[in-house]
Motif scaffolding. Structure first.
Motif, PDB file in Angstrom:
ATOM      1  N   GLY A 169       0.674  -1.037   0.022  1.00 36.96           N
ATOM      2  CA  GLY A 169      -0.057  -0.100  -0.025  1.00 36.96           C
ATOM      3  C   GLY A 169       0.941   1.223  -0.010  1.00 36.96           C
ATOM      4  O   GLY A 169       0.372   2.362  -0.256  1.00 36.96           O
ATOM      5  N   ILE A 170       2.163   1.067   0.509  1.00 37.68           N
ATOM      6  CA  ILE A 170       2.888   2.259   0.521  1.00 37.68           C
ATOM      7  C   ILE A 170       3.308   2.985  -0.827  1.00 37.68           C
ATOM      8  O   ILE A 170       2.897   4.015  -1.044  1.00 37.68           O
ATOM      9  N   PRO A 171       3.837   2.015  -1.743  1.00 40.53           N
ATOM     10  CA  PRO A 171       4.188   2.451  -2.949  1.00 40.53           C
ATOM     11  C   PRO A 171       2.906   2.688  -3.841  1.00 40.53           C
ATOM     12  O   PRO A 171       2.854   3.911  -4.678  1.00 40.53           O
ATOM     13  N   GLY A 172       1.811   1.839  -3.625  1.00 42.99           N
ATOM     14  CA  GLY A 172       0.597   1.934  -4.429  1.00 42.99           C
ATOM     15  C   GLY A 172      -0.071   3.202  -4.108  1.00 42.99           C
ATOM     16  O   GLY A 172      -0.504   3.721  -4.928  1.00 42.99           O
ATOM     17  N   GLN A 173       0.005   3.761  -2.862  1.00 39.79           N
ATOM     18  CA  GLN A 173      -0.836   5.043  -2.653  1.00 39.79           C
ATOM     19  C   GLN A 173      -0.090   6.244  -3.340  1.00 39.79           C
ATOM     20  O   GLN A 173      -0.539   7.128  -3.832  1.00 39.79           O
ATOM     21  N   ILE A 174       1.437   6.308  -3.257  1.00 37.21           N
ATOM     22  CA  ILE A 174       2.217   7.301  -3.557  1.00 37.21           C
ATOM     23  C   ILE A 174       2.168   7.033  -5.308  1.00 37.21           C
ATOM     24  O   ILE A 174       1.709   8.255  -5.859  1.00 37.21           O
ATOM     25  N   TRP A 175       2.359   6.113  -5.960  1.00 33.97           N
ATOM     26  CA  TRP A 175       2.255   6.223  -7.253  1.00 33.97           C
ATOM     27  C   TRP A 175       0.863   6.339  -7.869  1.00 33.97           C
ATOM     28  O   TRP A 175       0.636   7.191  -8.838  1.00 33.97           O
ATOM     29  N   LEU A 176      -0.382   5.789  -7.268  1.00 36.91           N
ATOM     30  CA  LEU A 176      -1.509   6.195  -7.866  1.00 36.91           C
ATOM     31  C   LEU A 176      -1.795   7.583  -7.474  1.00 36.91           C
ATOM     32  O   LEU A 176      -2.810   8.224  -8.225  1.00 36.91           O
ATOM     33  N   GLY A 177      -1.545   8.062  -6.408  1.00 35.79           N
ATOM     34  CA  GLY A 177      -1.889   9.543  -6.022  1.00 35.79           C
ATOM     35  C   GLY A 177      -1.051  10.257  -7.153  1.00 35.79           C
ATOM     36  O   GLY A 177      -1.621  11.335  -7.615  1.00 35.79           O
ATOM     37  N   ALA A 214     -11.179   4.227 -10.326  1.00 31.65           N
ATOM     38  CA  ALA A 214     -11.547   2.790 -11.126  1.00 31.65           C
ATOM     39  C   ALA A 214     -10.581   1.896 -11.007  1.00 31.65           C
ATOM     40  O   ALA A 214     -10.857   0.863 -10.790  1.00 31.65           O
ATOM     41  N   ILE A 215      -9.133   2.399 -10.908  1.00 32.50           N
ATOM     42  CA  ILE A 215      -8.330   1.359 -10.928  1.00 32.50           C
ATOM     43  C   ILE A 215      -7.936   0.614  -9.677  1.00 32.50           C
ATOM     44  O   ILE A 215      -7.958  -0.446  -9.481  1.00 32.50           O
ATOM     45  N   SER A 216      -8.141   1.380  -8.569  1.00 31.20           N
ATOM     46  CA  SER A 216      -8.309   0.892  -7.174  1.00 31.20           C
ATOM     47  C   SER A 216      -9.532   0.033  -7.064  1.00 31.20           C
ATOM     48  O   SER A 216      -9.336  -1.072  -6.420  1.00 31.20           O
ATOM     49  N   CYS A 217     -10.577   0.324  -7.570  1.00 35.78           N
ATOM     50  CA  CYS A 217     -11.838  -0.377  -7.397  1.00 35.78           C
ATOM     51  C   CYS A 217     -11.676  -1.864  -8.168  1.00 35.78           C
ATOM     52  O   CYS A 217     -12.193  -3.013  -7.702  1.00 35.78           O
ATOM     53  N   PHE A 254      -1.285  -8.559  -3.893  1.00 39.55           N
ATOM     54  CA  PHE A 254      -0.788  -7.512  -4.884  1.00 39.55           C
ATOM     55  C   PHE A 254      -1.756  -6.540  -5.375  1.00 39.55           C
ATOM     56  O   PHE A 254      -1.821  -5.028  -5.242  1.00 39.55           O
ATOM     57  N   THR A 255      -2.858  -6.876  -5.554  1.00 40.95           N
ATOM     58  CA  THR A 255      -4.137  -6.069  -6.058  1.00 40.95           C
ATOM     59  C   THR A 255      -4.803  -5.251  -5.229  1.00 40.95           C
ATOM     60  O   THR A 255      -5.205  -4.034  -5.086  1.00 40.95           O
ATOM     61  N   GLN A 256      -4.987  -5.897  -3.909  1.00 39.21           N
ATOM     62  CA  GLN A 256      -5.497  -5.204  -2.813  1.00 39.21           C
ATOM     63  C   GLN A 256      -4.308  -4.156  -2.359  1.00 39.21           C
ATOM     64  O   GLN A 256      -5.006  -3.125  -2.050  1.00 39.21           O
ATOM     65  N   GLY A 257      -3.304  -4.417  -2.067  1.00 40.24           N
ATOM     66  CA  GLY A 257      -2.257  -3.489  -1.718  1.00 40.24           C
ATOM     67  C   GLY A 257      -1.885  -2.393  -2.610  1.00 40.24           C
ATOM     68  O   GLY A 257      -2.150  -1.134  -2.296  1.00 40.24           O
ATOM     69  N   ALA A 258      -1.278  -2.801  -3.808  1.00 40.52           N
ATOM     70  CA  ALA A 258      -0.746  -2.011  -4.706  1.00 40.52           C
ATOM     71  C   ALA A 258      -1.630  -1.186  -5.321  1.00 40.52           C
ATOM     72  O   ALA A 258      -1.585  -0.013  -5.765  1.00 40.52           O
TER      73      ALA A 258
END
Length: 429
Positions: A283-291, A304-307, A334-338
């Motif tokens: 979730g750490i890199p996921g939040q930063i990258w998707l943000g 939508a990507i997160s959903c 992976f799909t849940q966290g990232a």
């Protein structure tokens, strides 16, 4: 107060939020570690004991609109210091527990109410003000503090529980909350204009400077002085409410039930613990990258990507029952966290970019009431569907549908049709 730092003061705000989230959110999460020793000591029913955490969720829901109004009136320092006092006080009083209602008052009411101030809801009320072009990136970095806290604070709490007992662990967390968070949150300001700055640290425009590109797509909507009463009469408000309800339904449904499901189908407890921990890490890199990505392509795309991440996660869980293999566990994690956890980076921006104005706090706080209701409904409905059907298959299938509905709802709310993100602002000129 003028900015005399060699860098933009907004990054100080990000750092304060990062530390506050690392401690504040995980102090509440630590209930799962306190749960077994409390049951061992008092012998209470699991439902009665776990009810203290659930009751805290109810308290959080009622507090959310009040915190929004308080933010509009008094600003972030008052809200955060209230959160520190409530959560720190709850942790310090919890060791005096001798009856179940004591636990409901301390871990439930005080810690639950404090967590609204110090968690995603409270921070999303002011942090988006500090950035425009890099709003998603800044929020992604700040909220990544939750992941860092989960891999540092929670093992420390578990170690203390094993060495000195749950009461000492609660006392230590209460002291940490007050000693660390009370002083650093005095650095907060509601918006950059309060200290003579502009969002992103941009220089003040001069007579010779180029006219900035407007990001406003719908001038009539953006020019409206939005109040909660006005917002409640729009379809966009209700689409966001539905989207946030469904998003947190999916989030907490998998978070609460995945470990038990993995144990039920034959995986070891070490795999269950590993899966839960790695989700937080991803979730750490996921939040930063998707943000950051949301600043380029738009908030509704990233939501939508997160959903879709949650939908794939639940699909993997359904498949695991029939084909229990580690690669499906890896896909689920992976799909849940990232991907799934990335939705936190756009929680605030979606509402701000649609309902920007003096009553944004009241509007966001009311919408978060729907979100918190979804967070409470997800684990409950998933558990009920399991009890009725004897398996998680239908429950997880329902969660896939809920995840997709969340994506559709935010798409219909369409923040990008009110204000364009930085990556698309130039195209609106």
């Amino acid at each position: 107060m003028k900015n005399r730092l060699p860098f933009y003061y907004g990054w100080v705000i990000v750092a304060v939020v990062f530390v506050t989230m690392a401690i504040g959110v995980n102090a509440r999460t630590a209930f799962s570690l306190l749960f077994p020793p409390i049951i061992d000591e008092f012998g209470w029913d699991r439902g009665v004991t776990a009810g203290a955490f659930s009751f805290g969720f109810v308290v959080s829901g009622f507090m959310s609109p009040l915190i929004g109004r308080m933010m509009d009136r008094f600003g972030p320092r008052a809200v955060m210091e209230l959160g520190v006092a409530l959560m720190g006080g709850g942790m310090l009083l919890a060791p005096w527990t001798t009856q179940p209602w004591h636990l409901y008052l301390t871990i439930g009411v005080l810690v639950g109410a404090g967590s609204v101030c110090l968690g995603y809801s409270g921070q999303s009320l002011f942090l988006p003000n500090w950035f425009a072009r890099r709003r998603g990136l800044a929020i992604g970095i700040a909220f990544a503090g939750v992941g860092i806290g989960s891999v540092t604070l929670l093992p420390w709490v578990q170690h203390m529980i094993e060495q000195t007992g749950w009461k000492t662990a609660c006392t230590a967390m209460g002291i940490l909350i007050i000693v660390v968070l009370a002083p650093i949150n005095l650095l907060l300001r509601k918006r950059p204009e309060d200290i003579g700055l502009l969002p992103d640290g941009d220089p003040a425009p001069t007579a010779t400077s180029a006219k900035p590109v407007s990001n406003i797509v719908d001038p009539v909507w953006a020019g409206t002085d939005w109040t909660l009463h006005l917002a409640l009469r729009t379809a966009r408000f209700w689409w966001i409410a539905i989207g946030y309800f469904c998003g947190l339904y999916a989030w907490y449904a998998v978070q609460v039930h995945q470990t038990k499901f993995l144990l039920d189908i034959g995986f070891s407890s070490s795999v269950g613990v590993w899966a839960l921990g790695v989700v937080s890490l991803l979730g750490i890199p996921g939040q930063i990258w998707l943000g950051h990505l949301s600043d380029r392509i738009g908030r509704e795309w990233v939501w939508a990507i997160s959903c879709f991440g949650f939908a794939i996660c639940f699909a993997a869980l359904v498949a695991l029952k029939f084909w229990p293999s580690l690669w499906l566990v890896y896909l689920m994690v992976f799909t849940q966290g990232a991907l799934g956890y990335g939705m936190t980076s756009v929680l605030g921006p979606i509402v701000l970019e649609i309902f920007q104005g003096k009553q944004y706090g009241a509007i966001f706080g009311t919408i978060m009431l729907a979100a918190l209701a979804g967070g409470a409904a997800g684990p409950w409905a998933t558990g009920v569907l399991h009890d009725v059907t004897g398996s998680y298959t239908i429950a997880f299938t329902v969660a896939i549908a809920v995840s997709l509905l969340s994506a559709i709802a935010i798409w219909l709310a369409s923040p990008g049709k009110v204000r364009a993100v930085a990556g698309r602002a130039g195209r609106q000129a």
